[in-house]
Design an enzyme around this catalytic site. Structure first.
Site: not given
Ligand code: PRP
Length: 186
Positions: A48, A107, A156-157, A163, A169
């Protein structure tokens, strides 16, 4: 979903390319100042953090080194599984080095809590954390980020390295996906 264009699969742009770039530039200035006259190793957390690492590194004016770790806490879904696995370790010996972990998102905090403790056990001079995104409402672990780009709601982003099932991505901005995407098989 008929169109392959990612832009047709998003519902809402959460952060634009410009907002992301300006924020990383601002934080890079602060990092340059904070580490003035000191050695600095950036540790990117794959996969990420590739975009944020590339942009942060190029906004820094001081000479830095880069290395990568991979530690996965997600499966292929949209919520954290609660398990951290090391997929790739550092190539660099970090003893007596200043380490700055570079992450796309904090997160639940599971990954960074584990990673920071893991790196601290290798006798570095210091370990700090930079995360582009943080979800304060999702945080479950006691982990403090030293540099934070944006606090975002617990939704959720995707995009800019983040991803869904390994895709999205390469979107330049950060966005939420259309619910139809989640109901598709592949
Ligand atoms: C994501 C993200 C962080 C982590 C954050 O990585 O890049 O590393 O989850 O979640 P946490 O705070 O709940 O631990 P992921 O495991 O999805 O792998 P990826 O970077 O390859 O997408």
């Amino acid at each position: 979903m008929k169109s392959e264009d990612i832009k047709n699969q998003i519902v809402r742009e959460v952060l634009s390319e410009k907002q992301i770039d300006e924020k990383i530039a601002e934080i890079a200035k602060q990092i340059d100042k904070d580490y003035e006259g000191q050695d600095l190793l950036l540790v990117g957390v794959l996969n990420g953090a590739v975009m944020v690492m590339a942009d942060l590194a190029r906004h820094l004016t001081k000479n830095i080194e880069m290395d990568w770790m991979a530690a996965s806490s997600y499966g292929h879904g949209t919520t954290s599984s609660g398990v951290v696995r090391i997929l790739k370790d550092l190539d660099t010996d970090i003893e007596d080095r200043n380490v700055l972990i570079v992450e796309d998102i904090l997160d639940t905090g599971l990954t960074l809590h584990w990673l920071k403790n893991n790196l601290l056990s290798r006798n570095p001079k210091s370990v700090k954390i930079f995360t582009l995104l943080r979800k304060p409402d999702s945080l479950q672990m006691d982990v403090k980020a030293d540099y934070v780009g944006f606090d975002i709601p617990n939704e959720f982003v995707i995009g800019y390295g983040l991803d869904y099932a390994q895709k999205y991505r390469n979107l330049r901005s950060i966005a939420t996906l259309h619910p139809d995407v989640y109901s598709q098989k592949s």
